[in-house]
Design a protein around this motif. Structure first.
Motif, PDB file in Angstrom:
ATOM      1  N   ILE A 126      42.903  51.877  18.954  1.00 24.27           N
ATOM      2  CA  ILE A 126      42.520  51.067  17.796  1.00 24.27           C
ATOM      3  C   ILE A 126      42.336  51.890  16.520  1.00 24.27           C
ATOM      4  N   PRO A 127      41.719  53.085  16.550  1.00 20.16           N
ATOM      5  CA  PRO A 127      41.584  53.849  15.303  1.00 20.16           C
ATOM      6  C   PRO A 127      42.911  54.248  14.661  1.00 20.16           C
ATOM      7  N   CYS A 128      44.007  54.149  15.405  1.00 16.77           N
ATOM      8  CA  CYS A 128      45.315  54.537  14.869  1.00 16.77           C
ATOM      9  C   CYS A 128      46.078  53.358  14.275  1.00 16.77           C
ATOM     10  N   LEU A 129      45.503  52.169  14.296  1.00 19.89           N
ATOM     11  CA  LEU A 129      46.192  50.991  13.780  1.00 19.89           C
ATOM     12  C   LEU A 129      46.596  51.190  12.319  1.00 19.89           C
ATOM     13  N   ILE A 170      33.904  53.039  16.849  1.00 19.13           N
ATOM     14  CA  ILE A 170      33.702  52.459  15.514  1.00 19.13           C
ATOM     15  C   ILE A 170      33.803  53.535  14.442  1.00 19.13           C
ATOM     16  N   SER A 171      33.212  54.694  14.703  1.00 18.79           N
ATOM     17  CA  SER A 171      33.280  55.784  13.737  1.00 18.79           C
ATOM     18  C   SER A 171      34.717  56.239  13.511  1.00 18.79           C
ATOM     19  N   ASP A 172      35.467  56.384  14.586  1.00 20.93           N
ATOM     20  CA  ASP A 172      36.865  56.793  14.448  1.00 20.93           C
ATOM     21  C   ASP A 172      37.662  55.758  13.666  1.00 20.93           C
ATOM     22  N   PHE A 173      37.402  54.484  13.935  1.00 17.07           N
ATOM     23  CA  PHE A 173      38.163  53.435  13.255  1.00 17.07           C
ATOM     24  C   PHE A 173      37.877  53.431  11.756  1.00 17.07           C
ATOM     25  N   LEU A 174      36.642  53.701  11.391  1.00 18.84           N
ATOM     26  CA  LEU A 174      36.264  53.656   9.982  1.00 18.84           C
ATOM     27  C   LEU A 174      36.675  54.915   9.218  1.00 18.84           C
TER      28      LEU A 174
END
Length: 385
Positions: A126-129, A170-174
């Motif tokens: 997800i963080p790579c979207l 969540i941190s990676d995604f943000l």
């Protein structure tokens, strides 16, 4: 097991956290090209690359973010063959899960090859979207490769689970840089700030321990060009992985190696600035049997990979990546698997033709007969130093 809809709901929730705006297509491995909301395109992609019927997100209070240990048991070919061969590390494609590739790993083991899958669950993509930095995946590749090289061949290999919490996700995604929103200031990999992915078991830019052995990477779809970044000695997002020191062979399966327009392919263009590195045998594998004219899903996928709409109908490929793109890896050997489809499953609602072909017995890259062809490609490298 969680249904595909549950997997999609998680992607939608993560996208909502970042309030991603409407924009043109973005990188989904090698999927759809259309003007839609990014989370809508993520839905299509997750459907295309998901295995039905697996409940991956248990009820609240039961969620476990650790990974079960992966054991590389000796195959039927015997302990001697396992001890002499390089470890095969299989890397799942975009929004795919390690469990999707366990049957493939088992086929390798049955032929006497020690094999393990990078133990990442589908939601860790997800963080790579949106064409953002691939460093979260690169850290997982690095972790698995290091553990494989540390394996004492006199003992059973157990891949220890790494720690990755919901807060880490969540941190990676943000904070993971790049993409359409230009997180960190730019969508260009050359300008990504050095943001370290979360996960206390990832070692960062720490030199690998000297090892007499090396590994074989078998990378599916988008994981193929990510593996090329892993091999490179150039800095990427604050770290040069220099994986070519640790890898003997890279095999890519249905990877979109060709350049295309849009922020989604900025990472692919970065990888394409260099050919296969010296000292690493690279094999680009592509499938045939699905023309661009055969169905809407495939036509959109081939167009997304950078081919003009009026030419797509003539292209052959695996239903997701056209053969020409799969083989566009400079300096690599080429292997064509006829009548081979891209993924182990497709949802009937999104790709009914590909779904039906699988039900009727069409093979994908991880099917036993196709794995046998990959093993034959590995055999010339046996015994190399």
């Amino acid at each position: 097991d969680m249904s595909v809809l549950g997997r999609l709901a998680a992607v939608m929730a993560a996208a909502a956290l970042a309030m991603v705006p409407t924009s043109e297509s973005f990188m989904t491995g090698s999927m759809l090209r259309s003007k839609v909301l990014p989370w809508e395109q993520s839905m299509h992609t997750a459907c295309a690359c998901s295995r039905k019927g697996r409940r991956l997100l248990p009820a609240v209070g039961q969620l476990q973010w650790g990974h079960a240990s992966l054991r590389m048991a000796e195959g039927s070919a015997g302990e001697v063959r396992v001890a002499e061969r390089d470890v095969i590390v299989i890397i799942p494609g975009f929004l795919m899960d390690c469990n999707d590739f366990e049957p493939m790993a088992r086929h390798f083991r049955e032929d006497g090859w020690p094999a393990a899958v990078v133990p990442m669950r589908w939601w860790e993509w997800i963080p790579c979207l949106g064409g953002r930095s691939a460093r979260p995946v690169l850290e997982r590749i690095d972790y698995t490769v290091r553990k494989a090289l540390e394996w004492d061949r006199s003992e059973e290999f157990v891949l220890p689970p790494y720690s990755y919490t919901p807060v880490d996700l969540i941190s990676d995604f943000l904070t993971n840089p790049g993409g359409m929103l230009k997180v960190g200031g730019s969508s260009s990999p050359d300008e990504f700030p050095p943001v370290e992915p979360r996960g206390k078991d990832f070692v960062g830019d720490t030199p690998a321990l000297p090892s007499a052995s090396k590994v074989i990477l078998v990378a599916h779809s988008a994981a193929g060009w990510i593996s090329r970044i892993f091999l490179s000695h150039r800095p990427y997002g604050g770290r040069a992985y220099r994986g070519s020191r640790l890898v003997r062979t890279l095999i890519t399966l249905g990877t979109p190696h060709g350049d295309s327009d849009g922020v989604a392919f900025e990472n692919v263009k970065w990888a394409n600035r260099e050919s296969a590195p010296q000292g690493v045998r690279c094999v680009a594998v592509g499938g045939t049997g699905t023309l661009g004219s055969s169905n809407d899903f495939t036509r959109n996928a081939y167009t997304f990979c950078g081919f003009p709409a009026d030419k797509v109908v003539e292209l052959d490929g695996d239903g997701v990546t056209p053969l020409q793109s799969s083989l566009s890896f400079e300096g690599s050997e080429k292997l064509v698997l006829e009548e081979t489809t891209h993924a182990p499953s497709y949802p009937a609602a999104i790709a009914p033709e590909l779904h039906r072909e699988l039900k009727e017995g069409k093979r994908w890259y991880g099917s036993q007969g196709r794995v046998n062809a990959i093993i034959k490609a590995l055999e010339p490298s046996e015994g190399e130093g």
